[in-house]
Design an enzyme around this catalytic site. Structure first.
Site, PDB file in Angstrom:
ATOM      1  N   ASP A 107      -4.505   2.177  10.782  1.00 28.95           N
ATOM      2  CA  ASP A 107      -3.586   0.977  10.723  1.00 28.95           C
ATOM      3  C   ASP A 107      -2.339   1.177  10.335  1.00 28.95           C
ATOM      4  O   ASP A 107      -1.440   1.132  10.875  1.00 28.95           O
ATOM      5  CB  ASP A 107      -4.540  -0.243  10.246  1.00 28.95           C
ATOM      6  CG  ASP A 107      -4.315  -1.463  10.946  1.00 28.95           C
ATOM      7  OD1 ASP A 107      -3.522  -1.418  12.040  1.00 28.95           O
ATOM      8  OD2 ASP A 107      -4.829  -2.528  10.401  1.00 28.95           O
ATOM      9  N   ASP A 108      -2.424   1.093   8.796  1.00 26.23           N
ATOM     10  CA  ASP A 108      -1.050   1.036   8.132  1.00 26.23           C
ATOM     11  C   ASP A 108      -1.279   1.837   6.637  1.00 26.23           C
ATOM     12  O   ASP A 108      -1.698   1.227   5.783  1.00 26.23           O
ATOM     13  CB  ASP A 108      -0.506  -0.294   7.858  1.00 26.23           C
ATOM     14  CG  ASP A 108      -0.576  -1.426   9.179  1.00 26.23           C
ATOM     15  OD1 ASP A 108       0.259  -1.161   9.618  1.00 26.23           O
ATOM     16  OD2 ASP A 108      -1.458  -2.022   9.131  1.00 26.23           O
ATOM     17  N   THR A 148       6.970  -1.860  17.124  1.00 24.57           N
ATOM     18  CA  THR A 148       7.409  -2.969  17.927  1.00 24.57           C
ATOM     19  C   THR A 148       8.892  -2.467  17.921  1.00 24.57           C
ATOM     20  O   THR A 148       9.568  -2.651  17.162  1.00 24.57           O
ATOM     21  CB  THR A 148       7.187  -4.233  17.261  1.00 24.57           C
ATOM     22  OG1 THR A 148       5.977  -4.117  16.708  1.00 24.57           O
ATOM     23  CG2 THR A 148       7.340  -5.394  18.011  1.00 24.57           C
ATOM     24  N   PRO A 149       9.430  -2.273  19.339  1.00 23.03           N
ATOM     25  CA  PRO A 149      11.009  -2.047  19.095  1.00 23.03           C
ATOM     26  C   PRO A 149      11.848  -3.493  18.793  1.00 23.03           C
ATOM     27  O   PRO A 149      11.338  -4.503  19.274  1.00 23.03           O
ATOM     28  CB  PRO A 149      11.235  -2.107  20.996  1.00 23.03           C
ATOM     29  CG  PRO A 149       9.711  -1.710  21.347  1.00 23.03           C
ATOM     30  CD  PRO A 149       8.829  -2.229  20.539  1.00 23.03           C
ATOM     31  N   ARG A 150      12.549  -3.103  18.000  1.00 20.93           N
ATOM     32  CA  ARG A 150      13.240  -4.509  17.105  1.00 20.93           C
ATOM     33  C   ARG A 150      14.768  -4.162  17.405  1.00 20.93           C
ATOM     34  O   ARG A 150      15.364  -3.070  17.526  1.00 20.93           O
ATOM     35  CB  ARG A 150      13.124  -4.232  15.762  1.00 20.93           C
ATOM     36  CG  ARG A 150      12.466  -5.372  14.851  1.00 20.93           C
ATOM     37  CD  ARG A 150      12.021  -5.203  13.625  1.00 20.93           C
ATOM     38  NE  ARG A 150      11.764  -4.077  13.349  1.00 20.93           N
ATOM     39  CZ  ARG A 150      12.366  -3.391  12.361  1.00 20.93           C
ATOM     40  NH1 ARG A 150      13.347  -3.949  11.839  1.00 20.93           N
ATOM     41  NH2 ARG A 150      11.658  -2.052  12.182  1.00 20.93           N
ATOM     42  N   GLU A 166      -9.414  -9.881  15.913  1.00 21.98           N
ATOM     43  CA  GLU A 166      -9.025  -9.477  14.423  1.00 21.98           C
ATOM     44  C   GLU A 166      -9.318 -10.522  13.277  1.00 21.98           C
ATOM     45  O   GLU A 166      -9.669 -10.525  12.095  1.00 21.98           O
ATOM     46  CB  GLU A 166      -7.595  -8.963  14.219  1.00 21.98           C
ATOM     47  CG  GLU A 166      -7.565  -8.320  12.611  1.00 21.98           C
ATOM     48  CD  GLU A 166      -5.886  -7.899  12.629  1.00 21.98           C
ATOM     49  OE1 GLU A 166      -5.121  -8.196  13.564  1.00 21.98           O
ATOM     50  OE2 GLU A 166      -5.572  -7.118  11.568  1.00 21.98           O
ATOM     51  N   HIS A 209       0.514   2.031  13.159  1.00 22.10           N
ATOM     52  CA  HIS A 209       1.817   1.035  13.189  1.00 22.10           C
ATOM     53  C   HIS A 209       2.887   1.926  12.447  1.00 22.10           C
ATOM     54  O   HIS A 209       2.648   2.061  11.349  1.00 22.10           O
ATOM     55  CB  HIS A 209       1.591  -0.156  12.839  1.00 22.10           C
ATOM     56  CG  HIS A 209       0.621  -0.944  13.315  1.00 22.10           C
ATOM     57  ND1 HIS A 209       0.984  -1.699  14.502  1.00 22.10           N
ATOM     58  CD2 HIS A 209      -0.692  -1.177  12.994  1.00 22.10           C
ATOM     59  CE1 HIS A 209      -0.269  -2.474  15.034  1.00 22.10           C
ATOM     60  NE2 HIS A 209      -1.175  -2.055  14.216  1.00 22.10           N
ATOM     61  N   HIS A 251      -4.574   4.691  15.869  1.00 23.54           N
ATOM     62  CA  HIS A 251      -4.152   3.180  15.674  1.00 23.54           C
ATOM     63  C   HIS A 251      -3.239   3.463  14.359  1.00 23.54           C
ATOM     64  O   HIS A 251      -3.827   3.009  13.045  1.00 23.54           O
ATOM     65  CB  HIS A 251      -5.381   2.169  15.432  1.00 23.54           C
ATOM     66  CG  HIS A 251      -5.007   0.952  15.163  1.00 23.54           C
ATOM     67  ND1 HIS A 251      -5.718  -0.002  16.109  1.00 23.54           N
ATOM     68  CD2 HIS A 251      -4.206   0.238  14.385  1.00 23.54           C
ATOM     69  CE1 HIS A 251      -5.045  -1.430  15.784  1.00 23.54           C
ATOM     70  NE2 HIS A 251      -4.183  -1.129  14.713  1.00 23.54           N
TER      71      HIS A 251
HETATM   72  C1  6MZ Z   1      -1.790  -6.752  13.702  1.00 17.98           C
HETATM   73  C2  6MZ Z   1      -0.449  -5.575  12.826  1.00 17.98           C
HETATM   74  C3  6MZ Z   1      -1.335  -5.105  11.809  1.00 17.98           C
HETATM   75  O1  6MZ Z   1       5.489  -2.178  15.111  1.00 17.98           O
HETATM   76  O2  6MZ Z   1       6.972  -2.546  13.127  1.00 17.98           O
HETATM   77  N1  6MZ Z   1       0.634  -4.805  12.593  1.00 17.98           N
HETATM   78  N2  6MZ Z   1      -0.685  -6.391  13.865  1.00 17.98           N
HETATM   79  N3  6MZ Z   1      -2.748  -6.798  12.515  1.00 17.98           N
HETATM   80  C4  6MZ Z   1      -2.485  -5.800  11.724  1.00 17.98           C
HETATM   81  N4  6MZ Z   1      -3.373  -5.821  10.698  1.00 17.98           N
HETATM   82  C5  6MZ Z   1      -3.179  -5.376   9.278  1.00 17.98           C
HETATM   83  N5  6MZ Z   1      -0.514  -4.194  11.054  1.00 17.98           N
HETATM   84  C6  6MZ Z   1       0.399  -4.008  11.576  1.00 17.98           C
HETATM   85  O3  6MZ Z   1       4.667  -1.703  12.492  1.00 17.98           O
HETATM   86  C7  6MZ Z   1       4.496  -3.336  11.750  1.00 17.98           C
HETATM   87  C8  6MZ Z   1       4.023  -4.138  12.706  1.00 17.98           C
HETATM   88  O4  6MZ Z   1       2.856  -3.696  13.240  1.00 17.98           O
HETATM   89  C9  6MZ Z   1       1.832  -5.034  13.489  1.00 17.98           C
HETATM   90  C10 6MZ Z   1       2.736  -6.283  13.082  1.00 17.98           C
HETATM   91  O5  6MZ Z   1       3.169  -6.658  14.198  1.00 17.98           O
HETATM   92  C11 6MZ Z   1       3.874  -5.449  12.182  1.00 17.98           C
HETATM   93  O6  6MZ Z   1       4.872  -6.101  11.975  1.00 17.98           O
HETATM   94  P1  6MZ Z   1       6.173  -1.629  13.507  1.00 17.98           P
HETATM   95  O7  6MZ Z   1       6.275  -0.313  13.403  1.00 17.98           O
END
Ligand code: 6MZ
Length: 344
Positions: A277-278, A94-96, A196, A16, A14
Protein backbone atom coordinates in the site's frame (compact mmCIF):
# COMPACT_ATOMS: atom_id res chain seq x y z
CA UNK A 1 11.50 -16.92 7.74
CA UNK A 2 13.05 -13.46 7.55
CA UNK A 3 15.81 -14.62 5.19
CA UNK A 4 13.34 -16.62 3.14
CA UNK A 5 11.00 -13.64 2.69
CA UNK A 6 13.91 -11.40 1.69
CA UNK A 7 15.17 -13.89 -0.89
CA UNK A 8 11.70 -14.60 -2.23
CA UNK A 9 11.16 -12.94 -5.64
CA UNK A 10 8.07 -10.79 -5.17
CA UNK A 11 5.29 -9.12 -7.13
CA UNK A 12 3.92 -5.81 -5.81
CA UNK A 13 0.59 -4.72 -7.27
CA UNK A 14 -0.65 -2.08 -4.84
CA UNK A 15 1.86 0.70 -4.18
CA UNK A 16 0.94 4.40 -4.13
CA UNK A 17 4.01 6.37 -5.14
CA UNK A 18 3.72 9.17 -2.57
CA UNK A 19 2.79 6.79 0.22
CA UNK A 20 5.82 4.63 -0.61
CA UNK A 21 8.37 7.42 -0.16
CA UNK A 22 11.05 6.42 2.32
CA UNK A 23 12.39 8.57 5.14
CA UNK A 24 15.71 8.78 3.29
CA UNK A 25 13.98 10.34 0.30
CA UNK A 26 11.96 12.65 2.54
CA UNK A 27 15.24 13.94 3.98
CA UNK A 28 16.55 14.63 0.46
CA UNK A 29 13.38 16.51 -0.42
CA UNK A 30 13.39 18.46 2.83
CA UNK A 31 16.97 19.52 2.19
CA UNK A 32 15.90 20.98 -1.13
CA UNK A 33 13.01 22.92 0.40
CA UNK A 34 14.15 26.14 1.96
CA UNK A 35 12.38 27.44 5.06
CA UNK A 36 10.75 24.15 5.73
CA UNK A 37 10.43 23.09 9.34
CA UNK A 38 8.23 20.11 8.65
CA UNK A 39 8.71 17.08 10.84
CA UNK A 40 8.32 13.64 9.36
CA UNK A 41 8.37 10.33 11.08
CA UNK A 42 6.95 7.05 9.86
CA UNK A 43 8.03 5.05 12.88
CA UNK A 44 6.79 1.51 13.08
CA UNK A 45 3.96 0.74 15.42
CA UNK A 46 2.63 4.27 15.42
CA UNK A 47 -1.02 3.41 15.04
CA UNK A 48 -3.43 6.02 13.96
CA UNK A 49 -6.56 6.15 11.94
CA UNK A 50 -7.13 6.40 8.22
CA UNK A 51 -7.65 10.14 8.74
CA UNK A 52 -4.15 10.42 10.22
CA UNK A 53 -2.72 8.51 7.25
CA UNK A 54 -4.35 11.00 4.92
CA UNK A 55 -2.80 13.85 6.89
CA UNK A 56 0.61 12.27 6.18
CA UNK A 57 -0.15 12.11 2.46
CA UNK A 58 -1.01 15.81 2.59
CA UNK A 59 2.39 16.61 4.12
CA UNK A 60 4.25 14.44 1.61
CA UNK A 61 2.41 16.14 -1.24
CA UNK A 62 3.80 19.47 -0.05
CA UNK A 63 7.27 18.08 -0.72
CA UNK A 64 6.43 16.50 -4.06
CA UNK A 65 4.91 19.65 -5.51
CA UNK A 66 7.21 19.82 -8.54
CA UNK A 67 8.18 17.51 -11.38
CA UNK A 68 11.76 17.10 -10.16
CA UNK A 69 10.61 15.72 -6.80
CA UNK A 70 8.04 13.46 -8.43
CA UNK A 71 10.82 12.08 -10.63
CA UNK A 72 13.15 11.64 -7.65
CA UNK A 73 10.54 9.91 -5.49
CA UNK A 74 9.56 7.54 -8.30
CA UNK A 75 13.19 6.58 -8.98
CA UNK A 76 13.92 6.03 -5.27
CA UNK A 77 10.76 3.98 -4.73
CA UNK A 78 11.63 1.72 -7.69
CA UNK A 79 15.18 1.24 -6.39
CA UNK A 80 13.88 0.38 -2.91
CA UNK A 81 11.42 -2.21 -4.18
CA UNK A 82 14.19 -3.61 -6.39
CA UNK A 83 16.51 -3.91 -3.38
CA UNK A 84 13.75 -5.81 -1.58
CA UNK A 85 13.73 -8.40 -4.39
CA UNK A 86 10.52 -7.23 -6.01
CA UNK A 87 10.70 -8.42 -9.63
CA UNK A 88 7.47 -6.90 -10.90
CA UNK A 89 6.03 -3.65 -9.61
CA UNK A 90 2.81 -1.84 -10.45
CA UNK A 91 2.98 1.71 -9.20
CA UNK A 92 -0.06 3.94 -8.99
CA UNK A 93 -0.25 7.67 -8.45
CA UNK A 94 -2.68 10.56 -8.63
CA UNK A 95 -1.61 13.11 -11.26
CA UNK A 96 -1.46 16.46 -9.46
CA UNK A 97 -1.31 20.02 -10.73
CA UNK A 98 0.46 22.69 -8.65
CA UNK A 99 0.15 26.18 -9.99
CA UNK A 100 3.07 27.72 -8.05
CA UNK A 101 5.64 25.33 -9.47
CA UNK A 102 4.08 25.00 -12.92
CA UNK A 103 3.49 21.28 -12.50
CA UNK A 104 0.51 20.09 -14.54
CA UNK A 105 -1.19 16.71 -14.32
CA UNK A 106 0.37 15.91 -17.64
CA UNK A 107 3.92 16.85 -16.63
CA UNK A 108 3.38 14.89 -13.42
CA UNK A 109 2.68 11.72 -15.40
CA UNK A 110 5.59 12.46 -17.74
CA UNK A 111 7.94 12.63 -14.74
CA UNK A 112 6.72 9.31 -13.38
CA UNK A 113 7.11 7.63 -16.78
CA UNK A 114 10.55 9.15 -17.32
CA UNK A 115 11.64 7.79 -13.94
CA UNK A 116 10.31 4.34 -14.82
CA UNK A 117 12.18 4.42 -18.14
CA UNK A 118 15.38 5.65 -16.47
CA UNK A 119 15.24 2.69 -14.09
CA UNK A 120 15.01 0.36 -17.08
CA UNK A 121 18.42 -1.18 -16.39
CA UNK A 122 17.34 -2.59 -13.04
CA UNK A 123 16.17 -6.16 -12.72
CA UNK A 124 12.57 -5.15 -12.03
CA UNK A 125 9.65 -4.71 -14.42
CA UNK A 126 7.59 -1.61 -13.66
CA UNK A 127 4.12 -0.64 -14.87
CA UNK A 128 1.94 2.36 -14.05
CA UNK A 129 -1.70 3.03 -13.16
CA UNK A 130 -3.16 6.53 -13.10
CA UNK A 131 -5.18 7.09 -9.95
CA UNK A 132 -8.41 8.98 -9.49
CA UNK A 133 -8.74 10.47 -6.03
CA UNK A 134 -12.41 10.27 -5.02
CA UNK A 135 -12.06 13.59 -3.20
CA UNK A 136 -11.31 15.46 -6.42
CA UNK A 137 -14.61 15.11 -8.24
CA UNK A 138 -15.70 13.67 -11.54
CA UNK A 139 -14.33 16.48 -13.70
CA UNK A 140 -10.80 15.65 -12.58
CA UNK A 141 -11.70 11.97 -12.98
CA UNK A 142 -12.43 12.53 -16.67
CA UNK A 143 -9.23 14.56 -17.04
CA UNK A 144 -7.27 11.70 -15.52
CA UNK A 145 -8.87 9.25 -17.93
CA UNK A 146 -7.96 11.46 -20.90
CA UNK A 147 -4.36 11.50 -19.68
CA UNK A 148 -4.38 7.75 -19.24
CA UNK A 149 -5.66 7.34 -22.81
CA UNK A 150 -3.06 9.75 -24.13
CA UNK A 151 -0.16 8.06 -22.38
CA UNK A 152 -1.52 4.65 -23.24
CA UNK A 153 -0.97 5.65 -26.86
CA UNK A 154 2.53 7.02 -26.34
CA UNK A 155 3.69 4.62 -23.58
CA UNK A 156 1.37 1.64 -24.06
CA UNK A 157 3.91 -0.74 -22.62
CA UNK A 158 4.04 1.16 -19.31
CA UNK A 159 0.53 2.57 -18.73
CA UNK A 160 -1.73 -0.38 -17.98
CA UNK A 161 -4.68 0.84 -15.99
CA UNK A 162 -6.47 3.08 -13.56
CA UNK A 163 -7.06 3.12 -9.83
CA UNK A 164 -9.76 4.63 -7.64
CA UNK A 165 -8.46 5.69 -4.25
CA UNK A 166 -8.48 8.56 -1.78
CA UNK A 167 -10.21 8.96 1.56
CA UNK A 168 -12.98 6.34 1.42
CA UNK A 169 -15.21 8.39 3.71
CA UNK A 170 -15.42 11.17 1.13
CA UNK A 171 -17.59 11.20 -2.00
CA UNK A 172 -19.35 8.37 -3.77
CA UNK A 173 -17.50 5.92 -6.02
CA UNK A 174 -20.61 5.55 -8.21
CA UNK A 175 -20.08 9.07 -9.54
CA UNK A 176 -17.05 7.70 -11.38
CA UNK A 177 -18.79 4.77 -13.05
CA UNK A 178 -19.02 6.43 -16.51
CA UNK A 179 -15.30 7.26 -16.34
CA UNK A 180 -14.37 3.69 -15.52
CA UNK A 181 -16.69 2.26 -18.15
CA UNK A 182 -14.94 4.34 -20.76
CA UNK A 183 -11.55 3.33 -19.35
CA UNK A 184 -12.52 -0.30 -19.84
CA UNK A 185 -13.53 0.39 -23.42
CA UNK A 186 -10.08 1.86 -24.01
CA UNK A 187 -8.47 -1.33 -22.80
CA UNK A 188 -7.32 0.07 -19.46
CA UNK A 189 -7.49 -2.32 -16.52
CA UNK A 190 -9.21 -1.28 -13.28
CA UNK A 191 -7.84 -1.67 -9.76
CA UNK A 192 -10.40 -0.08 -7.46
CA UNK A 193 -10.32 0.52 -3.71
CA UNK A 194 -13.60 -0.98 -2.56
CA UNK A 195 -15.00 -1.48 0.94
CA UNK A 196 -11.90 -0.23 2.72
CA UNK A 197 -14.54 1.01 5.15
CA UNK A 198 -18.15 -0.22 5.16
CA UNK A 199 -19.71 1.10 1.95
CA UNK A 200 -22.79 -0.97 1.15
CA UNK A 201 -24.45 1.67 -1.04
CA UNK A 202 -21.71 2.13 -3.60
CA UNK A 203 -20.15 -1.32 -3.64
CA UNK A 204 -22.63 -3.43 -5.63
CA UNK A 205 -22.69 -1.03 -8.56
CA UNK A 206 -18.91 -0.80 -8.62
CA UNK A 207 -18.71 -4.59 -8.65
CA UNK A 208 -20.86 -4.71 -11.80
CA UNK A 209 -18.12 -3.01 -13.85
CA UNK A 210 -16.46 -5.45 -12.90
CA UNK A 211 -13.08 -4.26 -11.60
CA UNK A 212 -10.05 -6.34 -12.62
CA UNK A 213 -8.72 -6.21 -9.05
CA UNK A 214 -10.00 -4.89 -5.74
CA UNK A 215 -7.90 -2.93 -3.25
CA UNK A 216 -8.50 -3.96 0.39
CA UNK A 217 -12.14 -5.15 0.22
CA UNK A 218 -12.06 -5.23 4.01
CA UNK A 219 -15.83 -5.05 4.46
CA UNK A 220 -16.98 -7.14 1.49
CA UNK A 221 -17.71 -10.44 3.15
CA UNK A 222 -20.67 -11.07 5.40
CA UNK A 223 -18.60 -11.76 8.52
CA UNK A 224 -17.15 -8.26 8.27
CA UNK A 225 -20.52 -6.63 7.74
CA UNK A 226 -20.60 -6.85 3.96
CA UNK A 227 -23.21 -9.03 2.31
CA UNK A 228 -23.72 -12.31 0.54
CA UNK A 229 -24.19 -10.70 -2.83
CA UNK A 230 -20.80 -8.92 -2.68
CA UNK A 231 -19.16 -12.11 -1.52
CA UNK A 232 -20.75 -14.23 -4.27
CA UNK A 233 -19.95 -11.73 -7.00
CA UNK A 234 -16.29 -11.45 -6.04
CA UNK A 235 -15.98 -15.22 -5.71
CA UNK A 236 -17.75 -15.91 -9.00
CA UNK A 237 -15.62 -13.36 -10.91
CA UNK A 238 -12.52 -14.52 -9.06
CA UNK A 239 -11.56 -10.85 -8.73
CA UNK A 240 -8.11 -10.73 -7.15
CA UNK A 241 -7.84 -8.87 -3.86
CA UNK A 242 -4.85 -6.65 -3.09
CA UNK A 243 -4.31 -7.15 0.64
CA UNK A 244 -2.19 -4.84 2.78
CA UNK A 245 -1.86 -6.12 6.35
CA UNK A 246 0.16 -3.38 8.03
CA UNK A 247 -1.80 -0.65 6.29
CA UNK A 248 -5.12 -1.98 7.53
CA UNK A 249 -3.76 -2.48 11.02
CA UNK A 250 -2.29 1.02 11.30
CA UNK A 251 -5.28 2.60 9.60
CA UNK A 252 -7.38 0.69 12.14
CA UNK A 253 -9.82 -0.69 9.59
CA UNK A 254 -9.23 -4.13 11.13
CA UNK A 255 -9.11 -4.60 14.93
CA UNK A 256 -6.16 -7.02 14.73
CA UNK A 257 -4.45 -9.17 12.12
CA UNK A 258 -6.15 -12.39 13.20
CA UNK A 259 -9.35 -10.81 11.95
CA UNK A 260 -7.87 -9.57 8.68
CA UNK A 261 -9.89 -10.43 5.57
CA UNK A 262 -6.87 -12.31 4.17
CA UNK A 263 -7.91 -15.33 6.22
CA UNK A 264 -11.45 -15.46 4.86
CA UNK A 265 -10.48 -15.22 1.18
CA UNK A 266 -7.32 -17.31 1.40
CA UNK A 267 -9.22 -20.19 3.00
CA UNK A 268 -11.63 -20.05 0.06
CA UNK A 269 -8.62 -20.31 -2.29
CA UNK A 270 -9.59 -16.97 -3.75
CA UNK A 271 -6.85 -14.96 -5.57
CA UNK A 272 -5.04 -12.94 -2.89
CA UNK A 273 -2.05 -10.68 -3.49
CA UNK A 274 0.10 -9.44 -0.62
CA UNK A 275 0.98 -5.76 -1.06
CA UNK A 276 2.41 -2.85 0.93
CA UNK A 277 0.00 0.00 0.00
CA UNK A 278 2.25 2.78 1.35
CA UNK A 279 5.54 1.30 2.48
CA UNK A 280 6.86 4.70 3.60
CA UNK A 281 3.91 5.92 5.60
CA UNK A 282 3.42 2.47 7.16
CA UNK A 283 7.13 1.82 7.56
CA UNK A 284 7.04 -1.61 5.98
CA UNK A 285 8.38 -3.57 3.00
CA UNK A 286 7.20 -6.44 0.83
CA UNK A 287 9.47 -8.84 2.70
CA UNK A 288 8.00 -7.74 6.02
CA UNK A 289 4.44 -8.11 4.73
CA UNK A 290 5.17 -11.70 3.67
CA UNK A 291 6.72 -12.41 7.06
CA UNK A 292 3.71 -10.95 8.79
CA UNK A 293 1.35 -13.06 6.70
CA UNK A 294 3.39 -16.14 7.57
CA UNK A 295 3.40 -15.51 11.31
CA UNK A 296 -0.24 -14.43 11.52
CA UNK A 297 -1.81 -17.11 9.35
CA UNK A 298 0.68 -19.89 9.96
CA UNK A 299 1.85 -20.01 6.34
CA UNK A 300 4.77 -22.21 5.38
CA UNK A 301 7.57 -21.33 2.98
CA UNK A 302 5.81 -23.18 0.18
CA UNK A 303 2.60 -21.21 0.79
CA UNK A 304 4.52 -17.95 0.52
CA UNK A 305 6.19 -19.12 -2.66
CA UNK A 306 2.80 -19.97 -4.16
CA UNK A 307 1.29 -16.64 -3.12
CA UNK A 308 4.12 -14.77 -4.77
CA UNK A 309 4.25 -16.86 -7.94
CA UNK A 310 0.48 -16.82 -8.41
CA UNK A 311 0.48 -13.02 -8.16
CA UNK A 312 1.97 -13.02 -11.67
CA UNK A 313 -1.44 -14.17 -12.94
CA UNK A 314 -3.08 -11.02 -11.60
CA UNK A 315 -0.68 -8.44 -13.05
CA UNK A 316 -1.93 -6.05 -15.72
CA UNK A 317 1.02 -6.52 -18.07
CA UNK A 318 1.02 -8.20 -21.46
CA UNK A 319 0.88 -11.99 -21.63
CA UNK A 320 4.43 -12.30 -22.95
CA UNK A 321 5.74 -10.37 -19.92
CA UNK A 322 3.86 -12.71 -17.60
CA UNK A 323 5.45 -15.63 -19.41
CA UNK A 324 8.88 -14.07 -19.00
CA UNK A 325 8.24 -13.63 -15.28
CA UNK A 326 7.06 -17.23 -14.93
CA UNK A 327 10.27 -18.42 -16.59
CA UNK A 328 12.35 -16.23 -14.27
CA UNK A 329 10.48 -17.58 -11.25
CA UNK A 330 11.31 -21.14 -12.30
CA UNK A 331 14.99 -20.27 -12.09
CA UNK A 332 14.57 -18.51 -8.72
CA UNK A 333 12.62 -21.50 -7.46
CA UNK A 334 15.46 -23.92 -7.90
CA UNK A 335 17.87 -21.40 -6.39
CA UNK A 336 15.62 -20.98 -3.35
CA UNK A 337 15.19 -24.74 -3.01
CA UNK A 338 18.93 -25.12 -2.92
CA UNK A 339 19.53 -22.16 -0.61
CA UNK A 340 16.88 -23.21 1.93
CA UNK A 341 17.16 -26.92 1.38
CA UNK A 342 13.46 -27.30 0.78
CA UNK A 343 11.07 -28.52 -1.94
CA UNK A 344 8.87 -25.60 -2.96
C1 6MZ B 1 -7.18 5.04 -0.09
C2 6MZ B 1 -5.02 5.72 -0.47
C3 6MZ B 1 -4.55 4.89 0.57
O1 6MZ B 1 -1.35 9.02 -5.47
O2 6MZ B 1 -0.07 10.87 -4.41
N1 6MZ B 1 -3.95 6.35 -1.00
N2 6MZ B 1 -6.32 5.77 -0.81
N3 6MZ B 1 -6.82 4.26 0.93
C4 6MZ B 1 -5.52 4.16 1.31
N4 6MZ B 1 -5.21 3.39 2.38
C5 6MZ B 1 -4.27 3.71 3.37
N5 6MZ B 1 -3.22 5.01 0.63
C6 6MZ B 1 -2.86 5.90 -0.34
O3 6MZ B 1 -0.16 8.59 -3.31
C7 6MZ B 1 -0.88 9.03 -2.18
C8 6MZ B 1 -2.36 8.94 -2.44
O4 6MZ B 1 -2.73 7.56 -2.61
C9 6MZ B 1 -4.04 7.34 -2.09
C10 6MZ B 1 -4.55 8.66 -1.57
O5 6MZ B 1 -5.31 9.30 -2.56
C11 6MZ B 1 -3.25 9.43 -1.31
O6 6MZ B 1 -3.42 10.82 -1.34
P1 6MZ B 1 -0.12 9.39 -4.71
O7 6MZ B 1 1.14 8.91 -5.35
Amino acid sequence: MEEFCKSLPKVELHAHINGSVSEATIQKLLAKKKNSDQQFSFKKGSTGTLKECFEKFRLIHQLTDNTESVYQVTCDVIHEFHDDNVKYLELRSTPRAVQDTGMSRESYVESVLRAIQDCGDLDIIVRFLLAIDRRNGVKVGWETLRLAQKFQKSHGDLVVGMDLSGDPSVGDARDYLPVFREAQKSGLKLALHLCEIPAPEETMEMLTLPPDRIGHGTFLHTEAGGNQQFENTVLKNRTPLELCLTSNLIGQTVPNLDNHQFKFWYEKEHPCVICTDDKGVFSTSMSEEYQLAASTFDLKQRDLWNLSEQSINYTFCEENVKEKLRDQFKVYKSKMEEQFNIKL
